[in-house]
Design a protein around this motif. Structure first.
Motif, PDB file in Angstrom:
ATOM      1  N   MET A   1       9.742  34.162 108.565  1.00 18.49           N
ATOM      2  CA  MET A   1      11.156  34.220 108.155  1.00 18.49           C
ATOM      3  C   MET A   1      12.010  34.740 109.315  1.00 18.49           C
ATOM      4  O   MET A   1      11.693  35.774 109.912  1.00 18.49           O
ATOM      5  CB  MET A   1      11.315  35.141 106.940  1.00 18.49           C
ATOM      6  CG  MET A   1      12.740  35.210 106.411  1.00 18.49           C
ATOM      7  SD  MET A   1      12.932  36.316 104.998  1.00 18.49           S
ATOM      8  CE  MET A   1      12.103  35.356 103.737  1.00 18.49           C
ATOM      9  N   LYS A   2      13.076  34.024 109.629  1.00 19.02           N
ATOM     10  CA  LYS A   2      13.965  34.439 110.709  1.00 19.02           C
ATOM     11  C   LYS A   2      14.711  35.714 110.342  1.00 19.02           C
ATOM     12  O   LYS A   2      15.238  35.854 109.227  1.00 19.02           O
ATOM     13  CB  LYS A   2      14.988  33.345 111.008  1.00 19.02           C
ATOM     14  CG  LYS A   2      14.448  32.161 111.805  1.00 19.02           C
ATOM     15  CD  LYS A   2      14.280  32.515 113.263  1.00 19.02           C
ATOM     16  CE  LYS A   2      13.826  31.287 114.054  1.00 19.02           C
ATOM     17  NZ  LYS A   2      13.547  31.640 115.456  1.00 19.02           N
ATOM     18  N   LYS A   3      14.773  36.646 111.284  1.00 16.54           N
ATOM     19  CA  LYS A   3      15.543  37.873 111.097  1.00 16.54           C
ATOM     20  C   LYS A   3      16.817  37.762 111.943  1.00 16.54           C
ATOM     21  O   LYS A   3      16.741  37.618 113.168  1.00 16.54           O
ATOM     22  CB  LYS A   3      14.722  39.090 111.519  1.00 16.54           C
ATOM     23  CG  LYS A   3      13.528  39.348 110.606  1.00 16.54           C
ATOM     24  CD  LYS A   3      12.805  40.640 110.975  1.00 16.54           C
ATOM     25  CE  LYS A   3      12.068  40.501 112.296  1.00 16.54           C
ATOM     26  NZ  LYS A   3      11.263  41.709 112.612  1.00 16.54           N
ATOM     27  N   VAL A   4      17.963  37.796 111.267  1.00 18.69           N
ATOM     28  CA  VAL A   4      19.252  37.585 111.916  1.00 18.69           C
ATOM     29  C   VAL A   4      20.136  38.803 111.698  1.00 18.69           C
ATOM     30  O   VAL A   4      20.288  39.278 110.561  1.00 18.69           O
ATOM     31  CB  VAL A   4      19.956  36.322 111.372  1.00 18.69           C
ATOM     32  CG1 VAL A   4      21.285  36.103 112.077  1.00 18.69           C
ATOM     33  CG2 VAL A   4      19.052  35.089 111.532  1.00 18.69           C
ATOM     34  N   LEU A  31      22.369  32.446 102.829  1.00 16.05           N
ATOM     35  CA  LEU A  31      21.214  32.332 103.723  1.00 16.05           C
ATOM     36  C   LEU A  31      19.987  32.989 103.088  1.00 16.05           C
ATOM     37  O   LEU A  31      18.870  32.476 103.191  1.00 16.05           O
ATOM     38  CB  LEU A  31      21.535  32.981 105.066  1.00 16.05           C
ATOM     39  CG  LEU A  31      22.514  32.198 105.946  1.00 16.05           C
ATOM     40  CD1 LEU A  31      23.006  33.056 107.113  1.00 16.05           C
ATOM     41  CD2 LEU A  31      21.878  30.913 106.475  1.00 16.05           C
ATOM     42  N   LYS A  32      20.200  34.106 102.409  1.00 22.45           N
ATOM     43  CA  LYS A  32      19.084  34.808 101.748  1.00 22.45           C
ATOM     44  C   LYS A  32      18.454  33.931 100.666  1.00 22.45           C
ATOM     45  O   LYS A  32      17.236  33.894 100.504  1.00 22.45           O
ATOM     46  CB  LYS A  32      19.595  36.118 101.144  1.00 22.45           C
ATOM     47  CG  LYS A  32      18.500  36.956 100.474  1.00 22.45           C
ATOM     48  CD  LYS A  32      19.078  38.173  99.773  1.00 22.45           C
ATOM     49  CE  LYS A  32      19.831  37.753  98.554  1.00 22.45           C
ATOM     50  NZ  LYS A  32      19.948  38.773  97.511  1.00 22.45           N
ATOM     51  N   GLU A  36      14.370  31.471 103.718  1.00 25.68           N
ATOM     52  CA  GLU A  36      13.900  31.232 105.084  1.00 25.68           C
ATOM     53  C   GLU A  36      14.537  32.165 106.107  1.00 25.68           C
ATOM     54  O   GLU A  36      14.231  32.092 107.292  1.00 25.68           O
ATOM     55  CB  GLU A  36      14.185  29.781 105.489  1.00 25.68           C
ATOM     56  CG  GLU A  36      13.502  28.740 104.616  1.00 25.68           C
ATOM     57  CD  GLU A  36      13.867  27.326 105.027  1.00 25.68           C
ATOM     58  OE1 GLU A  36      13.889  27.052 106.240  1.00 25.68           O
ATOM     59  OE2 GLU A  36      14.154  26.504 104.137  1.00 25.68           O
ATOM     60  N   CYS A  37      15.420  33.039 105.646  1.00 29.72           N
ATOM     61  CA  CYS A  37      16.199  33.836 106.596  1.00 29.72           C
ATOM     62  C   CYS A  37      16.574  35.172 105.965  1.00 29.72           C
ATOM     63  O   CYS A  37      17.017  35.227 104.816  1.00 29.72           O
ATOM     64  CB  CYS A  37      17.461  33.043 106.957  1.00 29.72           C
ATOM     65  SG  CYS A  37      18.499  33.806 108.198  1.00 29.72           S
ATOM     66  N   GLU A  38      16.374  36.253 106.706  1.00 32.36           N
ATOM     67  CA  GLU A  38      16.833  37.574 106.283  1.00 32.36           C
ATOM     68  C   GLU A  38      17.976  37.988 107.191  1.00 32.36           C
ATOM     69  O   GLU A  38      17.804  38.118 108.408  1.00 32.36           O
ATOM     70  CB  GLU A  38      15.711  38.612 106.380  1.00 32.36           C
ATOM     71  CG  GLU A  38      16.159  39.984 105.903  1.00 32.36           C
ATOM     72  CD  GLU A  38      15.441  41.131 106.600  1.00 32.36           C
ATOM     73  OE1 GLU A  38      15.622  42.275 106.171  1.00 32.36           O
ATOM     74  OE2 GLU A  38      14.718  40.880 107.580  1.00 32.36           O
ATOM     75  N   VAL A  39      19.148  38.158 106.609  1.00 27.27           N
ATOM     76  CA  VAL A  39      20.324  38.551 107.384  1.00 27.27           C
ATOM     77  C   VAL A  39      20.660  40.006 107.096  1.00 27.27           C
ATOM     78  O   VAL A  39      20.711  40.427 105.932  1.00 27.27           O
ATOM     79  CB  VAL A  39      21.545  37.668 107.048  1.00 27.27           C
ATOM     80  CG1 VAL A  39      22.771  38.124 107.850  1.00 27.27           C
ATOM     81  CG2 VAL A  39      21.254  36.209 107.339  1.00 27.27           C
ATOM     82  N   LEU A 463      20.750  27.620 109.309  1.00 29.63           N
ATOM     83  CA  LEU A 463      19.288  27.766 109.391  1.00 29.63           C
ATOM     84  C   LEU A 463      18.710  26.880 110.492  1.00 29.63           C
ATOM     85  O   LEU A 463      17.852  27.311 111.270  1.00 29.63           O
ATOM     86  CB  LEU A 463      18.651  27.399 108.059  1.00 29.63           C
ATOM     87  CG  LEU A 463      18.633  28.455 106.963  1.00 29.63           C
ATOM     88  CD1 LEU A 463      18.017  27.890 105.702  1.00 29.63           C
ATOM     89  CD2 LEU A 463      17.867  29.696 107.410  1.00 29.63           C
ATOM     90  N   TYR A 466      19.511  28.415 113.830  1.00 31.47           N
ATOM     91  CA  TYR A 466      18.662  29.567 114.132  1.00 31.47           C
ATOM     92  C   TYR A 466      17.262  29.117 114.555  1.00 31.47           C
ATOM     93  O   TYR A 466      16.644  29.684 115.452  1.00 31.47           O
ATOM     94  CB  TYR A 466      18.566  30.505 112.923  1.00 31.47           C
ATOM     95  CG  TYR A 466      19.865  31.133 112.496  1.00 31.47           C
ATOM     96  CD1 TYR A 466      20.877  31.442 113.412  1.00 31.47           C
ATOM     97  CD2 TYR A 466      20.088  31.454 111.160  1.00 31.47           C
ATOM     98  CE1 TYR A 466      22.058  32.010 113.014  1.00 31.47           C
ATOM     99  CE2 TYR A 466      21.279  32.038 110.739  1.00 31.47           C
ATOM    100  CZ  TYR A 466      22.261  32.314 111.679  1.00 31.47           C
ATOM    101  OH  TYR A 466      23.443  32.897 111.262  1.00 31.47           O
TER     102      TYR A 466
END
Length: 466
Positions: A1-4, A31-32, A36-39, A463, A466
Motif C-alpha cells: 500500500m502506498k504511503k502518501v 484515496l483511503k 490501495e493508498c494510506e494518506v 493512484l 503515485y
C-alpha cells in the motif's frame, strides 16, 4: 500500500480560507476507500483550531528546526479523524496569528514549515513513499525533499491549485532561510527574487493541476503568470486531474442546513427559495427566478463583467443574492446594488457555510464568470443543489459544465467563451428564456441530476500517478 504525505497550508474541517481546504479535507478519504493508498496530512497549527479538536491532540515529538543560521522550536502533534492521521506543526511565533495568510513574513513562515516537515520525516517512524505538496506554501517542502531525500526512495508530487499566488521572497532569503548548497539556487530564483511556486514545479517528480484545461492554459503567456516556459519544459511530467467534492457532505437530500430536503423535485427546491426570500425580506414568489453569486471578491472571479451589466439585467423580474467579501471595489458595488434595488438584490458581506448551502439550494441559477479558474468548486456544489451554473469557458469551468443545447437538450449549464460582459449578459438573458420554457428547464435539471462530481474517478488517477 502506498504511503502518501499531503503537505498543505489548510484543510477542512480544521482551517479554511478557500477551496484548497475542501480538497485536502476530502481527497484523502476517497484515496483511503480504494484500499490501495494510506494518506496522512501535515498542516501548520494555527491559533484558531477549534477547542474540540485541540483537546484531542497528541504530542509526537519536539525538536529544533534550522532556518538559515537560526533554530526554531518545533512541536509535532497528531490527531486521527475519520480514519485519517493529521499532523500539526506547532510554532507560536509563526502560526499563532489571527489569520492564515496575509503577513509580510508569509514566505519565511512557510519555508520554516517546509523545513519542519522534512525534519519530521527524518526523525519520525513514519516514512512516506510520496510527499505530495499543495500550492506555493508547500513548494519549498517538495524542493527540499527532492534535494535532501529524507527517505532515499521518496518521490514528490506538486499540485498547482492557483498559479497566480506564488510565494515570493527577497533574493537574500536563500542564505537566510534555506540550509542548502548554493548549487540549488537556480531552482528557486525567479525575476531577481525567490519563488516557492517555481521551486515546487522545478523540483517535483510529477506536477498536477486541478483540471485538464488549466494544465493546458498555464503553458501559455496569458495564464502562465511568468512560469509558462518552465511549465512547458516540464510538460511531460504535468497532468491535469479535475477536483471533485464530497457528495455525501454536499447533498440536498440530507443537508440539515436546508429548509426542505430534496433530490430533484423542483417544487421542493422552490420551497427552499421561498424560505430564503422570507429570511432576507425579499418578496416571496416561488416563480421569480433567483440568481446567486458566492465568491471571493477578487478580479479573478470575473466581477468586473458583473459590474458592467448587472444593473441592466436586474430590470427583469429576477432576484439576486450575493455572498462574499474581498476587494473594496466589489464590496462597495454590491452594497450599492442592494441599496438601489432592495426588493431584488441582497448582499451578504462575509461567508457563512450553512447560509451558503441554503443559497445554493434556493437558487435557480448560479453565476460564475471567472477570468480564469483552475478548477472551481462552487459550480460543482451548485450542480449538487440543482442550481444551473452560468460560467465562462475557462479552466475547470470548461471541464465540468457542459453548455446546454436548446435543440438537442444536452448539457448541464450555460457558458460563454470570451471575457466579455455582453457575452455574460447574453447567457443571463438566455437563462431567463430557459426558465420560462418548462420543457427546456426540466430537461436541463434532469441532465444535472445525472452528473457525478465525486472524487471517485480523480482518486483513481492520483493512484495511478503515485
Amino acid at each position: 500500500m502506498k504511503k502518501v504525505l499531503f503537505v498543505a497550508s489548510e484543510c477542512a474541517p480544521f482551517f479554511k480560507s478557500g477551496g484548497l481546504a475542501d480538497v485536502i479535507g476530502s481527497l484523502p478519504q476517497y484515496l483511503k476507500r480504494t484500499g490501495e493508498c494510506e494518506v496522512r496530512v501535515i498542516l501548520p497549527l494555527y491559533k484558531d483550531l477549534n477547542e474540540s479538536y485541540r483537546a484531542q491532540l497528541k504530542e509526537e515529538m519536539v525538536f529544533q528546526t534550522q532556518v538559515g543560521w537560526r533554530f526554531q522550536y518545533t512541536r509535532i502533534l497528531s490527531l486521527k479523524l475519520n480514519g485519517i492521521m493529521y499532523y500539526f506543526v506547532d510554532n507560536m511565533h509563526y502560526f499563532s496569528r489571527d489569520a492564515l495568510y496575509g503577513y509580510g513574513d508569509d514566505g519565511e513562515r512557510f519555508v520554516y514549515f517546509s523545513n519542519a516537515v522534512i525534519e519530521f520525516i527524518y526523525r519520525g517512524d513514519y516514512k512516506p513513499d510520496v510527499l505530495h505538496g499543495h500550492d506555493w506554501q508547500a513548494g519549498a517542502a517538495v524542493a527540499i525533499c527532492n534535494i535532501k531525500k529524507p527517505v532515499q526512495s521518496i518521490k514528490t508530487v506538486f499540485t498547482i491549485h492557483n498559479l497566480k499566488y506564488q510565494g515570493l521572497l527577497m533574493y537574500d532569503a536563500f542564505e537566510n532561510l534555506f540550509n542548502l548548497d548554493r548549487i540549488h539556487f537556480a531552482g528557486f530564483e525567479w525575476g531577481g527574487m525567490l519563488n516557492l511556486m517555481k521551486a515546487g514545479i522545478f523540483h517535483a517528480d510529477k506536477i498536477t493541476t486541478v483540471s485538464p484545461s488549466y494544465s493546458e492554459e498555464i503553458r501559455t503567456p496569458y495564464y502562465g503568470e511568468g512560469l509558462e516556459d518552465l511549465l512547458n519544459m516540464r510538460s511531460r511530467d504535468l497532468v491535469g486531474i479535475v477536483n471533485g467534492i464530497d457528495v455525501k457532505d454536499y447533498n440536498a437530500l440530507y443537508d440539515k442546513a436546508l429548509a426542505v430536503n430534496f433530490k430533484s423535485s423542483i417544487d421542493k427546491k422552490h420551497q427552499n427559495k421561498c424560505a430564503l426570500q422570507e429570511q432576507f425580506g425579499l418578496p416571496v414568489h416561488s416563480d421569480t427566478p433567483l440568481y446567486s453569486i458566492i465568491t471571493r471578491m477578487v478580479e479573478q472571479k470575473g466581477l468586473h463583467l458583473v459590474m458592467r451589466i448587472m444593473e441592466e439585467f436586474v430590470q427583469n423580474d429576477i432576484q439576486l443574492v450575493i455572498m462574499g467579501n474581498g476587494d473594496k471595489e466589489f464590496e462597495d458595488y454590491f452594497k450599492y446594488l442592494e441599496d438601489k434595488y432592495r426588493d431584488k438584490v441582497i448582499f451578504y458581506r462575509g461567508f457563512d457555510e450553512q447560509l451558503s448551502r441554503r443559497i445554493y439550494a434556493a437558487s435557480d441559477f448560479f453565476i460564475m464568470p471567472s477570468k480564469f479558474e483552475p478548477c472551481g468548486l462552487s459550480q460543482l456544489i451548485a450542480l449538487q443543489y440543482r442550481a444551473i451554473p452560468i460560467v465562462r469557458e475557462t479552466g475547470g469551468l470548461r471541464d465540468t459544465v457542459q453548455p446546454f443545447n436548446e435543440i438537442t437538450l444536452d448539457g448541464t449549464g450555460l457558458s460563454f467563451a470570451n471575457y466579455n460582459a455582453h457575452e455574460l449578459l447574453d447567457r443571463l438573458n438566455a437563462s431567463l428564456k430557459i426558465y420560462k420554457d418548462d420543457y427546456q428547464y426540466k430537461a436541463l435539471i434532469k441532465n444535472i441530476t445525472k452528473v457525478n462530481h465525486s472524487w471517485d474517478d480523480s482518486a483513481e488517477k492520483y493512484l495511478k500517478l503515485y
